[in-house]
Design an enzyme around this catalytic site. Structure first.
Site, PDB file in Angstrom:
ATOM      1  N   LYS A 137       0.807  -1.226   0.000  1.00 16.57           N
ATOM      2  CA  LYS A 137       0.000   0.000   0.000  1.00 16.57           C
ATOM      3  C   LYS A 137       0.843   1.281   0.000  1.00 16.57           C
ATOM      4  CE  LYS A 137      -4.429  -1.307   0.321  1.00 16.57           C
ATOM      5  NZ  LYS A 137      -5.544  -0.741  -0.459  1.00 16.57           N
ATOM      6  N   SER A 175       0.563  -9.873  -0.101  1.00 13.09           N
ATOM      7  CA  SER A 175       0.266  -8.438  -0.034  1.00 13.09           C
ATOM      8  C   SER A 175       0.631  -7.773   1.287  1.00 13.09           C
ATOM      9  CB  SER A 175      -1.217  -8.195  -0.320  1.00 13.09           C
ATOM     10  OG  SER A 175      -2.021  -8.875   0.632  1.00 13.09           O
TER      11      SER A 175
END
Length: 422
Positions: free
Chosen positions: A59, A315
């Protein structure tokens, strides 16, 4: 400009520009072959380790790229505001600290403490956290309203071209880190920012690659939307996989993904928990639930990926150790090794001993027991949790319980009742 949707669609050129912005900010994360998974699935399986970013998730790519562009354009004089379940918040906090910008971050009240502490650490005094609501969507609405009132620039976690361009730099890295053609790319999806970024790059540079999106079954908003042909809002979601649990994916991310992905799988939350434990015990990798989605999905594609080159995006790893017991519980329920019953016990001395001797198998274990003796009745109900060594032992346990008159109700099939009682 996309003529069908009038939405601004990022290009490969935009992604390359974003990469220049991120050059000294993000890490080029490892691209590792998993020998265990490769052997298990008879394939060449590689893990793209975004859990090893400074903020322990991808992110940071999109968040920094977006905020830096606003910073260059002098559009952050009144600060920034965002909404996040955790990982986007850490990327935003990192960017605020790096660029010396004040930020307000709305996060669900259910956010794990570990993620709150990480956000504060990366922000180093430049951010303020506001806890609001139970879901990301609750926070998003509150953050947008705050931005309108204060003039702070809203940093969307996924539905923004510059966020997508930042996430897409991950795709450029992947293609540079392997000399072999990639047959399958498994991508975790929440709001769709990462997925849209992968599509932006792979559709041009590796169009033969099958892009498979993976989301939790309790929040399968992308899958429902793809099947419907329009962006759909789910009325309720399971928030356990907090990094990928959204009620509605982005309009822009949906537009980018809808004609370019080759599949969208949903994975049961229990399977995710099983994978988390497996990755920790066998590979010494500590992942968050969303970070394990792509690996958890491989079983569903076991035949298709045999002999193929496969990439799974890991992720993130922002997990809270206090969730370990819940993870173990969900995994055991999923595997059929943990069962809860309401059991009828005669109110006489020795009834529990008889239950243990004649109902339980030799290696079965009682892990939960709640019983109150009531002298006015001949029998009373108890809630009993039983752990099995093998799921195949369940039928024998159930038959003995019914045959000897102990069985009253099975709770695993009624999760709402079970959560209330246990």
């Amino acid at each position: 400009m996309n003529t069908k949707s009038s939405l601004y669609i990022p290009t490969l050129e935009n992604v390359r520009e974003a990469r220049k912005t991120l050059e000294n900010i993000v890490h080029v994360t490892p691209f590792q072959k998993s020998f265990r998974l490769s052997k298990k699935f008879s394939a060449e399986i590689f893990l793209k380790r975004e859990d090893m970013q400074p903020v322990r998730s991808y992110k940071i790519r999109g968040a920094y790229n977006k905020i830096y562009q606003l910073f260059k354009e002098n559009k952050v004089s009144k600060g920034i505001v965002c909404a996040s379940a955790g990982n986007h918040a850490q990327g935003v906090a990192f960017a605020c600290n790096k660029l010396k910008i004040d930020g307000v971050i709305f996060m669900p009240e259910t956010t794990p403490k570990q993620k709150l502490e990480q956000v504060e650490m990366f922000g180093e005094g430049f951010i303020q956290i506001k806890l609001y609501g139970d879901t990301f969507d609750d926070c998003k609405n509150a953050a947008i309203e705050f931005g309108k009132e204060s003039g702070a620039a809203f940093i969307h976690p996924f539905d923004d071209p510059q966020i997508i361009e930042g996430q897409a730099t991950l795709a450029l890295e992947i293609l540079e880190q392997t000399k072999n053609e990639i047959d399958y790319l498994f991508v975790p999806v929440g709001g769709g920012g990462l997925a849209a970024g992968m599509v932006t790059v792979f559709s041009e540079l590796s169009p033969h690659t099958h892009i498979i999106l993976v989301e939790p079954s309790g929040a399968a908003s992308m899958g429902v939307s793809l099947k419907s042909g329009k962006n759909v809002t789910l009325e309720e979601i399971d928030k356990f996989v907090d990094g990928a649990a959204v009620q509605k994916v982005g309009d822009l991310t949906f537009e980018i993904c809808k004609d370019h992905v080759n599949g969208c799988l949903s994975v049961h939350e229990g399977k995710v928990c099983e994978t988390l434990l497996e990755m920790y015990n066998k590979d010494a990798m500590v992942l968050e639930p969303a970070g394990a989605l792509t690996i958890a999905a491989l079983d569903q594609y076991a035949e298709e990926i045999k002999g193929k080159n496969v990439v799974c995006i890991i992720s993130g790893s922002n997990n809270d150790i206090t969730r370990t017991e819940e993870i173990k519980e969900r995994a055991m329920l999923y595997r059929g090794m943990k069962h809860y019953f309401i059991v009828k016990f005669p109110q006489r001395p020795g009834s529990l001993k008889d239950f243990v001797l004649h109902v339980l198998g030799e290696k079965d274990d009682i892990t939960f027991f709640e019983y109150t003796k009531k002298n006015s009745r001949e029998t009373a109900s108890a809630i009993v949790g039983i752990e099995l060594v093998s799921s195949s032992d369940f039928e024998g346990l159930l038959q003995r319980m019914k045959g000897l008159g102990y069985f009253e109700s099975y709770l695993n099939n009624s999760p709402n009742i079970m959560n209330l009682l246990v």
